[in-house]
Design a protein around this motif. Structure first.
Motif: not given
Length: 124
Positions: A71-95
């Motif tokens: 999602s994004r909030d244009n007023a705040k110039n911010t983007m989000y990534l809500q991550m649920n049900s995380l798995k070990p294979e999601d382990t990484a550096v996120y850019y």
């Protein structure tokens, strides 16, 4: 120039949740699409999700569809990534990354600016 700063990474158990944020500054009016990519040790950087800065259309990699929400909030110039049900294979550096107008949004070559990355570690 566009500057991007990620935050929100950390260590979480499998099945848990995290929310990443990406704050954009500078020439944000030039942003067409913003995306999240990730890179695990020994692997290539891969597309996770993207959102059109104007309009809000969203796109997801099959591996995260149904678990992650961008999602994004244009007023705040911010983007989000809500991550649920995380798995070990999601382990990484996120850019987070900003695309200034290229149509293809699932390859890192289409992005012009990048954040420094934030580590996400999911323990089993």
């Amino acid at each position: 120039q566009v500057q991007l700063v990620e935050s929100g990474g950390g260590l979480v158990q499998a099945g848990g949740s995290l929310r990443l944020s990406c704050a954009a500054s500078g020439r944000t009016f030039s942003i067409y699409t913003m995306g999240w990519f990730r890179q695990a040790p020994g692997k290539e950087r891969e597309f996770v999700a993207a959102v059109r800065w104007s309009g809000g259309s969203t796109y997801y990699a099959d591996s995260v569809k149904g678990r992650f929400t961008i999602s994004r909030d244009n007023a705040k110039n911010t983007m989000y990534l809500q991550m649920n049900s995380l798995k070990p294979e999601d382990t990484a550096v996120y850019y987070c990354a900003a695309n200034l107008g290229k149509v293809v949004i699932t390859t890192d070559r289409s992005y012009d600016y990048w954040g420094q990355g934030t580590q996400v570690t999911v323990s089993s």
